[in-house]
Every structure is written in structure tokens, then in C-alpha cells.
Design an enzyme around this catalytic site. Structure first.
Site, PDB file in Angstrom:
ATOM      1  N   ILE A  58       0.764  -1.146  -0.029  1.00 13.34           N
ATOM      2  CA  ILE A  58       0.060   0.120   0.007  1.00 13.34           C
ATOM      3  C   ILE A  58       1.114   1.138  -0.068  1.00 13.34           C
ATOM      4  O   ILE A  58       1.894   1.122   0.816  1.00 13.34           O
ATOM      5  CB  ILE A  58      -0.900   0.107   1.424  1.00 13.34           C
ATOM      6  CG1 ILE A  58      -1.895   1.188   1.102  1.00 13.34           C
ATOM      7  CG2 ILE A  58      -0.306   0.083   2.531  1.00 13.34           C
ATOM      8  CD1 ILE A  58      -3.013   1.276   2.396  1.00 13.34           C
ATOM      9  N   SER A  59       0.720   2.069  -0.864  1.00 13.18           N
ATOM     10  CA  SER A  59       1.583   3.189  -0.899  1.00 13.18           C
ATOM     11  C   SER A  59       1.622   4.039   0.283  1.00 13.18           C
ATOM     12  O   SER A  59       0.693   4.146   1.077  1.00 13.18           O
ATOM     13  CB  SER A  59       0.948   4.356  -2.169  1.00 13.18           C
ATOM     14  OG  SER A  59       1.064   3.551  -3.461  1.00 13.18           O
ATOM     15  N   GLN A  60       2.688   4.780   0.304  1.00 10.18           N
ATOM     16  CA  GLN A  60       2.993   5.787   1.651  1.00 10.18           C
ATOM     17  C   GLN A  60       2.002   6.787   1.475  1.00 10.18           C
ATOM     18  O   GLN A  60       1.703   7.321   0.589  1.00 10.18           O
ATOM     19  CB  GLN A  60       4.568   6.390   1.361  1.00 10.18           C
ATOM     20  CG  GLN A  60       4.974   7.412   2.348  1.00 10.18           C
ATOM     21  CD  GLN A  60       6.307   7.973   2.054  1.00 10.18           C
ATOM     22  OE1 GLN A  60       7.072   7.476   1.006  1.00 10.18           O
ATOM     23  NE2 GLN A  60       6.637   8.873   2.746  1.00 10.18           N
TER      24      GLN A  60
END
Ligand code: SAH
Length: 212
Positions: A58-60
Site C-alpha cells: 500500500i503506497s506511503q
């Protein structure tokens, strides 16, 4: 739950330069901890990418914020996302009033995202396929966001973008990419802006990287 942590995260994004209040507002509302595996849930409100299984992340939050800000989403916009992953980015777009279409190539992640969309009653159209060829049926899209790193800009995505539409896509090698922000001026012309230094998982597909 975690309301204070979310507020702290959003304040830290503001300090890091995110200025679009509608983006910050959506990030204050969407419960990121529901989109990550239980084992890493206690890290959900740190500004870091987290593993979601199958070698994906899950992206930052900062990356989600900067991409969403670049996308300039308005309520009612038809938005295509490539790389559903956890479903978090799609939920942010939905929260901002977009009609969201999202594509994931990994069947397990796709199924998990369907489940969370259903549980949270998010009416998001999702499909399991190679997103590098887009989703022609519902095109053109006002906005397209690719959340995996690509060697180049898939031509079908350019084609499926509406005139005046914006496409945000990380382009580079497998390790690092620049965020390309394309605005479609005419069928052939695009204005391009760039934001350097990002690291996404690879976009794998016909017009992406080969193999795993
Ligand atoms: N937007 C996601 C980020 C997920 S990471 C989130 O909010 O969690 C990128 C995702 O892109 C991975 O789940 C990966 O499986 C997926 N992906 C990679 N290549 C793809 C392709 N060609 N089509 C669709 N999804 C792809």
C-alpha cells in the site's frame, strides 16, 4: 478508532507540503488501518508504505496525497485507477466524489479489495485484468492514475483519457521513477510535468514490465 492518529498523519502531510484541503479531508476520513493486513495495522498511520502480501505494498500516505493532489479530482469525475492493491487509493478518490474504476492484476488482492469495498459500502467498479491496456468500455476518463512504476506510458491509457484530462503515472526503471503528470490538450498533444524520486512496485503487463 485511530482518529487522533489520522489527524496527526494529515497534519504531517500538510507540513510536508500537501496543500489541497479536499485531499487532506479525504485522508482524514478514510480509515487506512482497514486496508492493511492485521499484522501491520499498528503502523497504519505512519507515513510509510506497508506490505499487503504477494510482494505488493500500500503506497506511503505522502505518495497517495501528492498523486491525488496532482490529479485535481472534482466530484463526478470518472477516474480510472491501475493497481487497486489494498483499495485505499480508490477509497480516497471515491471519498472525493469521483466515479471510480479500478483494475488489479493479482486475483487475491482484487478479491480482498472487493470485500473491503463491499464492507464499507463503497460503490467502486473493479476488475481483475492487465491495466496497461486500460478499460475501454467506460472510456474516456477525466482522470487516470497508475499506482505502479512503468517503463513507459501505455498508449491505451493516453487514448482512453478525455481531452483536458489528467494522467498521473510513475515512469522509470524498476527501482526509481519520476511521477509524470500529463494533461491531454488534443488527441495527439500532451503537456507534461514531473515530480522526481519515487519508488513504486513494478507495473507488470503488456505495456509494462515482463514477468513477476
Ligand atoms: N493503489 C494501491 C497501491 C498498490 S501497489 C493501494 O492504494 O494500495 C500497485 C498494485 O498494482 C499492486 O497490487 C500490483 O499487483 C498492481 N499491478 C501491477 N501491474 C498491474 C497491471 N498491469 N494491471 C493492474 N494492476 C497491476
Amino acid at each position: 478508532m485511530f482518529e487522533e492518529d489520522r489527524l496527526e498523519l494529515v497534519n504531517s502531510l500538510r507540513k510536508k507540503g500537501i496543500t489541497d484541503e479536499r485531499v487532506l479531508d479525504a485522508m482524514l476520513k478514510v480509515e487506512r488501518h482497514l486496508f492493511v493486513p492485521e499484522a501491520v495495522r499498528h503502523h497504519a498511520y505512519k507515513d510509510i508504505a506497508l506490505p499487503i502480501g504477494y510482494g505488493q505494498t500500500i503506497s506511503q500516505p505522502y505518495t497517495v496525497a501528492i498523486m491525488t493532489q496532482a490529479l485535481k479530482v472534482q466530484p463526478g469525475h470518472k477516474v480510472l485507477e491501475i493497481g487497486t492493491g489494498s483499495g485505499y487509493q480508490a477509497a480516497i478518490l471515491y471519498e472525493m466524489g469521483a466515479k471510480v474504476f479500478t483494475i488489479e492484476r493479482n486475483y487475491e488482492l482484487y478479491n480482498r479489495a472487493l470485500k473491503i469495498f463491499d464492507e464499507l459500502n463503497l460503490r467502486i467498479a473493479a476488475r481483475c485484468s492487465d491495466g496497461t491496456i486500460g478499460w475501454e468500455e467506460f472510456s474516456p476518463y477525466d482522470r487516470i492514475i497508475v499506482t505502479a512504476g512503468s517503463p513507459s506510458i501505455p498508449k491505451n491509457l493516453k487514448k482512453q483519457l478525455a481531452i483536458d484530462g489528467i494522467l498521473v503515472i510513475p515512469v522509470g526503471d524498476r527501482q526509481t521513477q519520476v511521477l509524470k503528470i500529463l494533461t491531454k490538450i488534443s488527441e495527439e498533444e500532451f503537456r507534461v510535468n514531473e515530480i522526481p524520486y519515487f519508488a513504486f512496485v513494478p507495473l507488470v503487463g503488456k505495456e509494462g514490465w515482463n514477468g513477476k
